[in-house]
Design an enzyme around this catalytic site. Sequence first.
Site, PDB file in Angstrom:
ATOM      1  N   ASP B 158       0.861  -1.179   0.000  1.00  0.00           N
ATOM      2  CA  ASP B 158       0.000   0.000   0.000  1.00  0.00           C
ATOM      3  C   ASP B 158       0.901   1.234   0.000  1.00  0.00           C
ATOM      4  O   ASP B 158       1.546   1.526   1.011  1.00  0.00           O
ATOM      5  CB  ASP B 158      -0.908   0.026   1.241  1.00  0.00           C
ATOM      6  CG  ASP B 158      -2.006  -1.039   1.179  1.00  0.00           C
ATOM      7  OD1 ASP B 158      -1.780  -2.079   0.524  1.00  0.00           O
ATOM      8  OD2 ASP B 158      -3.069  -0.835   1.797  1.00  0.00           O
ATOM      9  N   LYS B 221      -6.924   3.172  -3.561  1.00  0.00           N
ATOM     10  CA  LYS B 221      -7.395   3.134  -2.176  1.00  0.00           C
ATOM     11  C   LYS B 221      -7.676   4.544  -1.713  1.00  0.00           C
ATOM     12  O   LYS B 221      -6.944   5.467  -2.050  1.00  0.00           O
ATOM     13  CB  LYS B 221      -6.304   2.458  -1.328  1.00  0.00           C
ATOM     14  CG  LYS B 221      -6.511   2.477   0.165  1.00  0.00           C
ATOM     15  CD  LYS B 221      -5.422   1.667   0.868  1.00  0.00           C
ATOM     16  CE  LYS B 221      -5.408   1.908   2.360  1.00  0.00           C
ATOM     17  NZ  LYS B 221      -4.282   1.242   3.037  1.00  0.00           N
ATOM     18  N   LYS B 257     -10.067  -0.077  -2.766  1.00  0.00           N
ATOM     19  CA  LYS B 257     -10.039  -0.335  -1.330  1.00  0.00           C
ATOM     20  C   LYS B 257     -10.493   0.920  -0.601  1.00  0.00           C
ATOM     21  O   LYS B 257      -9.967   2.006  -0.852  1.00  0.00           O
ATOM     22  CB  LYS B 257      -8.627  -0.740  -0.887  1.00  0.00           C
ATOM     23  CG  LYS B 257      -8.479  -0.919   0.633  1.00  0.00           C
ATOM     24  CD  LYS B 257      -7.136  -1.512   1.009  1.00  0.00           C
ATOM     25  CE  LYS B 257      -6.905  -1.464   2.519  1.00  0.00           C
ATOM     26  NZ  LYS B 257      -5.569  -1.965   2.891  1.00  0.00           N
TER      27      LYS B 257
END
Lengths: 283, 321
Positions: B158, B221, B257
């Site tokens: 991430d 995300k 996400k």
Amino acid sequence: MSERVGVAKTYKLVLNGAFVRSESGRVYEVLDHAGRFWANVAEASRKDVRDAVVAARAAQARWWSLSAYNRAQVIFRLAEMAEARRDELAEHVQRAEGRDAPAARECVARGIDRIVWYAGWADKLAQVLGGANAVAGPFFNFSLPTPSGVVAVICAQDSSFEAFVDAALAPLCAGNAVVALASEARPTPGLLLGEMSVTSDLPGGVLNVLSGRVGSVGASLASHEDVDGIDLDGAGDRAGELSVLAAGSIKRVRQPGTDFAANSTARLRSFVETATVWHTVGR
Amino acid sequence: MDARAGVRLLDPPRAPVIASEAQLRALLASLSGVDAAGAEARAAKLATRSIKTSSKRAALDMIISMIDLTTLEGADTPERVASLCDKARRPDARDASVPSVAAVCVYADLVGTARARLAGSTVAVAAVATAFPSGRASRRVKLLDVEDAVAAGADEIDMVIDRGAFLSGRLGEVFEEIVAVKEACQHAHLKVILETGELVTYDNVRRASWLAMLAGADFIKTSTGKVGVSATLPVALVLLEAVRDFAESTGRLVGVKVAGGIRSAKDAMRYLVVVNETAGSLWLSPTLFRFGASSLLNDVLMQRLRQVRGAYVRPQEFSAD
């Protein structure tokens, strides 16, 4: 002058320090003692019960973290609020219970006096219910009354105000947070007291007042595993069935018909757990 | 299903090759603006859908299988991560029918611990890298951070974008950084955190989404969860429109996400509705949709147990982590 059109109030639930409609959107009609329309009140659903318990759980920690002296002041403040709205309360009691005006006023006065009585107890419970125990060893041993936690109260069906005060205030005074189900047929005096509690410094969520059906709301409260105790004061012939539901999560249950003498501390003991603390004797 | 919600994929996929910053700029400028009031109204409308009984049961299990169980605290210890891994593998110790979560998300230095503890399970290890959460470090440090995590066994990375560069219009710099990080990831999946709470407008969110996808992101995300504004339904809607449009124009499927502030099963179910109605049911899978969360799992487990027992349960039924 033309006749005014009546402005009828729809009573909402008192939940987490706010007045909310039922999540279900339902209301039901409340009739007075003579069978005339008196008010619309929200009909609580099991999701309202869930929300009330979540609010009570969060509020209980805040309530118990206040000093006992402070809790006493807050409860006394509730009596002040009720005193200012005595006439309104008396009118509701009169219409709900069918008493005459002087009797209703007297009933409200007794209820308010009870609130003051509970305020007085808030910082004296520990001395009376707790104590220093004699033990065989070089230790201090103390017993301290601590609150059960979240207490549900099925309030009495007949007495709309006085019995409500006792049922809700006794656990509150001991440091519990309360979810009270007001009398099904006569809920307005209890809802009014709930309204007053919001303006009396009581942290939001410490006293939640629901109106609704004993059958459904009572069952949700009794079976809810995050409720630590339930007072079945007004459960009537459903008490047995609710006790069975409460047993699933081994709650403390106060059965209906447990009459206490006035000014007895027995009711205050109903939702108290005794914590025992050992401490070495030092110099 | 809504007719607009299905994606028509190009075969074979053909993502545009970005050769210059000017080309990127032109491409992003060609995106239409987001109707902010419309997006918010649509998200609010979808949030009113009610999901009950067996659908709710299925949704709860789906949510669990989509969770990146996250702990990103300075106070994290190997022991805490180990216990989180055990919970990820089997969220409810009493009930084997509860699915495992999708991944455990930790800081790079704890990847080794998580990897070892999760051996033999289906749970992936995700690591936040590139000077998470601010992204304020040199390119060299960020890439080292990523390489470290990958070497320690991370399956997913991430990364955070450089919001400062994006907001001051240095789009090429942001693009190149994502490309470089993607390369450093090797086999690991790359999730690009846009930190939408700092991007100010929905238009920026849409452009940043496209930029990240063009640069090779496997997931986009919403947030780090470390700033005031985290995931919101309208932002998720904008991201989901972006992955849908990107899939239609290039044939490549990119995941979404949502992270930060999603604590209740009810909230999570609202996201699932938005996923289904915006990108389509293809995205209702842990390979294309994830929740970054920590306390969400316990609430979902509580709701699940309530359905089994028929009574509301107490939060203490489940461990804190």
